[in-house]
Scaffold this motif. Structure first.
Motif, PDB file in Angstrom:
ATOM      1  N   LEU A   1      23.945  -7.284   0.838  1.00 34.71           N
ATOM      2  CA  LEU A   1      23.971  -6.553   2.114  1.00 34.71           C
ATOM      3  C   LEU A   1      24.513  -5.130   1.957  1.00 34.71           C
ATOM      4  N   HIS A   2      24.205  -4.504   0.813  1.00 34.73           N
ATOM      5  CA  HIS A   2      24.575  -3.099   0.642  1.00 34.73           C
ATOM      6  C   HIS A   2      23.576  -2.216   1.379  1.00 34.73           C
ATOM      7  N   SER A   3      23.985  -0.986   1.620  1.00 32.22           N
ATOM      8  CA  SER A   3      23.111  -0.062   2.347  1.00 32.22           C
ATOM      9  C   SER A   3      21.984   0.434   1.439  1.00 32.22           C
ATOM     10  N   GLU A   4      20.978   1.005   2.066  1.00 35.27           N
ATOM     11  CA  GLU A   4      19.875   1.616   1.315  1.00 35.27           C
ATOM     12  C   GLU A   4      20.391   2.759   0.449  1.00 35.27           C
ATOM     13  N   GLN A   5      21.340   3.511   0.997  1.00 38.93           N
ATOM     14  CA  GLN A   5      21.905   4.622   0.233  1.00 38.93           C
ATOM     15  C   GLN A   5      22.629   4.094  -1.014  1.00 38.93           C
ATOM     16  N   SER A   6      23.333   3.000  -0.834  1.00 40.51           N
ATOM     17  CA  SER A   6      24.045   2.415  -1.976  1.00 40.51           C
ATOM     18  C   SER A   6      23.048   1.898  -3.014  1.00 40.51           C
ATOM     19  N   TYR A   7      21.936   1.358  -2.551  1.00 45.21           N
ATOM     20  CA  TYR A   7      20.901   0.913  -3.499  1.00 45.21           C
ATOM     21  C   TYR A   7      20.484   2.077  -4.399  1.00 45.21           C
ATOM     22  N   VAL A   8      20.217   3.203  -3.781  1.00 48.68           N
ATOM     23  CA  VAL A   8      19.811   4.379  -4.567  1.00 48.68           C
ATOM     24  C   VAL A   8      20.914   4.763  -5.558  1.00 48.68           C
ATOM     25  N   GLU A   9      22.133   4.793  -5.071  1.00 49.79           N
ATOM     26  CA  GLU A   9      23.250   5.187  -5.944  1.00 49.79           C
ATOM     27  C   GLU A   9      23.386   4.238  -7.135  1.00 49.79           C
ATOM     28  N   GLN A  10      23.219   2.952  -6.856  1.00 46.63           N
ATOM     29  CA  GLN A  10      23.374   1.971  -7.936  1.00 46.63           C
ATOM     30  C   GLN A  10      22.288   2.148  -9.001  1.00 46.63           C
TER      31      GLN A  10
ATOM     32  N   HIS B   1      11.615   2.268   6.711  1.00 48.47           N
ATOM     33  CA  HIS B   1      12.931   2.911   6.543  1.00 48.47           C
ATOM     34  C   HIS B   1      13.442   2.823   5.116  1.00 48.47           C
ATOM     35  N   ARG B   2      12.729   2.091   4.255  1.00 48.73           N
ATOM     36  CA  ARG B   2      13.211   1.953   2.876  1.00 48.73           C
ATOM     37  C   ARG B   2      12.306   2.634   1.848  1.00 48.73           C
ATOM     38  N   ILE B   3      11.044   2.819   2.191  1.00 48.10           N
ATOM     39  CA  ILE B   3      10.115   3.329   1.181  1.00 48.10           C
ATOM     40  C   ILE B   3      10.572   4.696   0.659  1.00 48.10           C
ATOM     41  N   GLY B   4      11.202   5.463   1.525  1.00 48.56           N
ATOM     42  CA  GLY B   4      11.690   6.786   1.106  1.00 48.56           C
ATOM     43  C   GLY B   4      12.746   6.683   0.014  1.00 48.56           C
ATOM     44  N   LYS B   5      13.507   5.599   0.056  1.00 47.61           N
ATOM     45  CA  LYS B   5      14.540   5.414  -0.967  1.00 47.61           C
ATOM     46  C   LYS B   5      13.894   5.098  -2.327  1.00 47.61           C
ATOM     47  N   LEU B   6      12.853   4.280  -2.274  1.00 45.80           N
ATOM     48  CA  LEU B   6      12.134   4.017  -3.531  1.00 45.80           C
ATOM     49  C   LEU B   6      11.534   5.312  -4.062  1.00 45.80           C
TER      50      LEU B   6
ATOM     51  N   TYR C   1       0.836  -1.213   0.000  1.00 42.43           N
ATOM     52  CA  TYR C   1       0.000   0.000   0.000  1.00 42.43           C
ATOM     53  C   TYR C   1       0.869   1.260   0.000  1.00 42.43           C
ATOM     54  N   ARG C   2       2.075   1.141   0.530  1.00 41.78           N
ATOM     55  CA  ARG C   2       3.033   2.253   0.388  1.00 41.78           C
ATOM     56  C   ARG C   2       3.473   2.372  -1.079  1.00 41.78           C
ATOM     57  N   PHE C   3       3.679   1.209  -1.702  1.00 43.98           N
ATOM     58  CA  PHE C   3       4.046   1.221  -3.130  1.00 43.98           C
ATOM     59  C   PHE C   3       2.948   1.912  -3.951  1.00 43.98           C
ATOM     60  N   LEU C   4       1.699   1.524  -3.682  1.00 43.95           N
ATOM     61  CA  LEU C   4       0.592   2.048  -4.497  1.00 43.95           C
ATOM     62  C   LEU C   4       0.537   3.569  -4.429  1.00 43.95           C
ATOM     63  N   ARG C   5       0.726   4.101  -3.226  1.00 40.98           N
ATOM     64  CA  ARG C   5       0.736   5.560  -3.089  1.00 40.98           C
ATOM     65  C   ARG C   5       1.878   6.188  -3.873  1.00 40.98           C
ATOM     66  N   ALA C   6       3.029   5.560  -3.762  1.00 41.52           N
ATOM     67  CA  ALA C   6       4.205   6.116  -4.459  1.00 41.52           C
ATOM     68  C   ALA C   6       4.003   6.051  -5.978  1.00 41.52           C
TER      69      ALA C   6
ATOM     70  N   PRO D   1       7.561  -5.590  -2.070  1.00 39.15           N
ATOM     71  CA  PRO D   1       6.993  -4.795  -0.979  1.00 39.15           C
ATOM     72  C   PRO D   1       7.462  -5.247   0.400  1.00 39.15           C
ATOM     73  N   TRP D   2       7.909  -6.497   0.532  1.00 37.41           N
ATOM     74  CA  TRP D   2       8.449  -6.928   1.835  1.00 37.41           C
ATOM     75  C   TRP D   2       9.836  -6.380   2.083  1.00 37.41           C
ATOM     76  N   MET D   3      10.457  -5.844   1.014  1.00 36.53           N
ATOM     77  CA  MET D   3      11.799  -5.275   1.155  1.00 36.53           C
ATOM     78  C   MET D   3      11.715  -3.748   1.164  1.00 36.53           C
ATOM     79  N   LEU D   4      11.380  -3.155   0.018  1.00 35.57           N
ATOM     80  CA  LEU D   4      11.357  -1.683  -0.068  1.00 35.57           C
ATOM     81  C   LEU D   4      10.109  -1.083   0.574  1.00 35.57           C
ATOM     82  N   GLY D   5       9.129  -1.921   0.904  1.00 42.77           N
ATOM     83  CA  GLY D   5       7.916  -1.393   1.534  1.00 42.77           C
ATOM     84  C   GLY D   5       8.069  -1.137   3.024  1.00 42.77           C
TER      85      GLY D   5
END
Lengths: 322, 308
Positions: B231-240, B273-278, B89-94, B266-270
Motif C-alpha cells: 500500500l505504498h504510494s505511486e510516488q514511492s513506487y517510482v522512488e523505489q 492515474h498510474r500509467i504516467g508513473k510507469l 494498450y497504454r503499456f504498448l504505447r509506452a 496492466p490492471w495495476m499500472l495501466g
C-alpha cells in the motif's frame, strides 16, 4: 501462564543514575544483522506454521535465501564503509551450511550471538530439557566455529517459553562462566540496558534491540516505504542522542540481509548510517561490549536505584504498584 | 503439545543448501558478465497478462490479486479484466515510445480466449513466456502429479500452438510451485523459470529431467507488491524503482552486469492515474546510456554464452 513475566522491575525513565559510555559518548549504537537459515521443509510444529503454503513454499524460502546469496555482502560492505562491526543474531546451522559467511564476519571481528539453530524451529512445545539442549547446541556451535563465548540471545523467530531467558543464562554459565549468557534481545521495555531477574540470580541484562527499528517489522509488518524507513532511523537516533546528554542511551538497528540489502532499500539505509556515524560522541559498538561495559559500571547502581526508588516504595505502602 | 522427535533432528545440517535444487553460491564469487554494447544494466520488463476466473476455487490458497468477495465478485473480476482490455494498450504505447522490448508472461487460457490481445502484444519485438493456465490453477506442494503434468503440458503446448513461438520460459501463478514443477517444466522443454527470488543473476537449477535456469524476477519490485501488498504510494513506487536502478548500476562498477527486472501488470499500472508513473520510469531508463532493454531469453542467452 503468567500475567507478567517478572523479568524486570518498573523503573521510571527519569532521574536514573547517569550512564556515560566510553570516551564520554552519549549513545551506544549497534547494528544487529540477523543471519538466518530457514528450512524448505521443516518438521511441523503444532503451535506455529513455518510457511503459509504447503512445501515447497518458494516465495518465502527463496527471498530469505536471497539474503545469504546476495544481500549479505552488500550489507557487510556498507558496515565496513562506516566502520561498524555487526553483532550477528545467528541461526547457528548457518555455520554448517554457509561457512564462508561466518569466516567473513570472523575476519572483521564481528560478534556472533545465538538466534537458535534454525529460524524454522520454534521454541513452542519444547520441554525445558529440549529447549536447554537446543540453546546449548547453538552456543556450542558458535564456540566451535568462531571461538566466541556467546553472550547474547534472541530466541529463534522470537518464539519463547517461560524458561527461555533462565535457560540461556544457565547454559552460558555452565559452558563459560560469566563470559557467556549475559544478555537478552528479547525484551523491548526500555531504551537503556536494564538488569533482568533470572532464577540463577546471575548478573544478566536486557540490551535494547528495538523491534520498531527492525527492518522486517518496518517493511513487512508496518509496510513502511524504504525512504521513510531511513528517515525513521534518523529520527530515532536524534532523540536518543539528545537524551543521551542526560544519561547514555542505546540505539540498535536490527537488520536482515533479505530486507535492507534489497536494491531499492540499501540507499536509504546507507544514508541513515552515514548520518548517525557522522555525529560525535557516538559509541559504535556491539551488543556484548555494551553488556559488559554496563555490567561493570552501572549494573549495581541500577539495582540499587530500583531498590531505593521503586521497590522500597512498594514495600512501604499496602496498595503497592505491581 | 509435545513435539515429535524429528523436531530435534537436523538431517540437512551440512554444507550448502537443505535441498538438492541448486548449489550454494554467493553472487560476489561468480564470474562477471558483460551485456551487449558494454551496457551495465539489463532491464527486463515482464508484463503479467492474467485471467482471474470469477468462479475461483482457491486451492490450496486464494491467489493474491484474485477474488476476495462472495460469488460473484464482479469488482475484482472486471478490474483485472480492465488490464487486458484497456491498460495493456497504454503499456504498448509506452513501450513503443521508450524502446522497451517487453517479455509477456501470459496465462494460456487468456491467450486462448483473446486472439486479438495475443496478436496485439506480438506486433512488436517481444518474448512470450508461459504463466500457467490461469491465475486460479495453482501449482502447489502435495498436488496430484498427474493432474499437474496435464496442467503444465496444456499450458505450455497451448501457448506454443496459439502463438507459433518457442516459449522457453515459465512463471507460475503466484510464483508458487509443487515439489514436481521443475521436473515437469524441464520435461516440457522449458529452459528457465522465474519463480525463485533468491538471486539477482541467473543460476543453474537441477531437476530429475535435466537442468533448467532460474531467472531473477524480483517480487519486491513488482507493482503488485509495492502498491497492492504494501500500500505504498505511486510516488514511492517510482522512488523505489529509481533507487534500485541506482544501486544495481553502482554495483556494476565493481562487479559484472546486473539485471533490473520489473514485473508489472496492466490492471495495476495501466490505470490512468498510474500509467504516467510507469512512463516516468521508462523515460528515465531510456535516457540512461548504461541500460539494455532485453527480454528474459536475451539476458539468459547472453549470460550462458559467456560462462566459462
Amino acid at each position: 501462564m503468567k500475567a507478567n513475566p517478572g523479568y524486570y522491575d518498573y523503573w521510571p525513565y527519569e532521574n536514573r543514575p547517569k550512564i556515560t559510555w566510553p570516551g564520554g559518548a552519549k549513545i551506544a549504537f549497534w547494528v544487529a544483522p540477523n543471519i538466518e537459515f530457514y528450512e524448505l521443509n521443516p518438521p511441523e510444529n503444532p503451535h506455529r506454521k513455518a510457511w503459509p503454503q504447503p512445501a515447497p513454499a518458494v516465495p518465502g524460502y527463496s527471498i530469505r535465501d536471497y539474503g545469504n546469496r546476495v544481500g549479505h555482502m552488500r550489507q557487510m560492505q556498507l558496515l565496513d564503509k562506516y566502520n561498524i562491526r555487526g553483532s550477528i543474531s545467528l541461526s547457528t546451522a548457518l555455520c554448517d551450511h554457509h561457512p564462508q559467511i561466518i569466516e567473513l564476519c570472523k575476519e572483521r571481528d564481528w560478534e556472533f550471538f545465538s538466534h537458535g539453530i534454525y529460524n524454522t524451529r520454534y521454541t513452542y512445545g519444547m520441554s525445558e530439557a529440549e529447549e536447554r539442549d537446543m540453546i546449548r547446541d547453538s552456543m556450542e556451535s558458535i564456540f566451535r566455529h568462531t571461538g566466541q563465548k556467546c553472550a547474547g540471545y534472541l530466541a529463534p523467530a522470537l518464539s519463547h517459553s517461560d524458561h527461555t531467558i533462565d535457560l540461556f543464562a544457565e547454559v552460558g554459565t555452565e559452558l563459560f562462566g560469566d563470559d557467556a549468557g549475559i544478555y537478552t534481545c528479547d525484551l523491548f521495555h526500555d531504551d537503556q540496558p536494564t538488569p533482568i531477574h533470572t532464577r540463577s540470580g546471575k548478573r544478566f541484562m536486557s540490551i535494547p534491540y528495538s523491534l520498531e527499528m527492525n527492518d522486517t517489522i518496518a517493511f513487512v509488518v508496518n509496510k513502511i516505504p524504504p525512504r521513510q524507513y531511513g528517515q525513521i532511523l534518523k529520527d530515532n537516533f536524534d532523540r536518543l542522542y539528545q537524551e543521551g546528554e542526560e544519561s547514555g542511551t542505546v540505539m540498535c538497528i536490527p537488520t536482515h540481509n533479505y530486507q535492507v540489502s534489497c536494491p531499492h532499500r540499501l540507499k536509504a539505509f546507507e544514508e541513515a548510517l552515514d548520518y548517525i556515524t557522522s555525529h560525535e560522541d557516538v559509541w559504535v559498538t556491539t551488543g556484548r561490549e555494551i553488556a559488559e561495559y554496563y555490567r561493570e559500571h552501572f549494573f549495581e547502581k541500577a539495582k540499587q536505584d530500583i531498590e531505593n526508588r521503586v521497590l522500597s516504595l512498594r514495600g512501604g505502602s499496602n496498595h503497592g504498584i505491581g | 503439545m509435545a513435539l515429535d522427535k524429528r523436531y530435534f533432528e537436523y538431517p540437512e545440517r551440512s554444507y550448502g543448501m537443505d535441498h538438492g535444487r541448486y548449489d550454494w553460491s554467493m553472487l560476489t564469487d561468480r564470474q562477471a558478465i558483460q551485456w551487449p554494447g558494454d551496457k551495465k544494466l539489463a532491464v527486463w520488463i515482464n508484463v503479467g497478462l492474467q485471467l482471474y476466473p470469477l468462479d475461483q476455487q482457491g486451492v490450496p490458497f486464494k491467489v493474491p490479486g484474485g477474488m476476495t468477495m462472495p460469488y460473484p465478485d464482479l469488482r475484482h473480476f472486471s478490474l483485472r479484466d480492465y488490464g487486458n482490455r484497456v491498460g495493456i494498450y497504454r503499456f504498448l504505447r509506452a513501450f513503443s515510445r521508450y524502446g522497451v522490448k517487453p517479455t509477456y508472461a501470459v496465462n494460456t487460457e487468456l491467450a486462448h480466449q483473446n486472439p486479438y490481445l495475443l496478436e496485439a502484444i506480438c506486433r512488436d519485438d517481444h518474448e512470450l513466456i508461459c504463466h500457467g493456465w490461469n491465475m486460479d490453477c495453482l501449482h502447489y506442494g502435495g498436488q496430484d502429479k498427474q493432474q499437474e503434468a496435464e496442467l503444465v503440458a496444456k499450458s505450455v503446448d497451448g501457448l506454443r500452438e496459439l502463438s507459433g513461438e518457442a516459449i522457453r520460459g515459465w512463471l507460475s501463478p503466484a510464483k508458487n510451485q509443487s515439489e514436481h514443477t521443475p521436473e515437469l517444466l524441464a520435461a516440457n522443454g522449458i529452459d528457465f523459470h522465474c519463480d525463485w527470488v533468491n538471486d539477482d543473476m541467473p543460476y543453474r537449477f537441477f531437476t530429475d529431467s535435466g537442468d533448467i535456469w532460474s531467472m531473477p524476477l524480483s517480487t519486491e519490485l513488482s507493482d503488485q507488491f509495492i502498491l497492492m501488498n504494501n500500500l505504498h504510494s505511486e510516488q514511492s513506487y517510482v522512488e523505489q524503482i529509481l533507487d534500485a536502478t541506482e544501486m544495481l548500476a553502482s554495483e556494476t562498477t565493481t562487479q559484472g552486469g546486473r539485471i533490473l527486472s520489473l514485473q508489472i501488470h496492466p490492471w495495476m499500472l495501466g490505470q490512468p492515474h498510474r500509467i504516467g508513473k510507469l512512463e516516468q520510469i521508462l523515460a528515465h531508463l531510456a535516457e540512461r546510456d548504461d541500460v539494455w532493454f532485453a527480454t528474459a531469453s536475451d539476458i539468459l542467452d547472453t549470460f550462458t554464452s559467456q560462462l566459462k
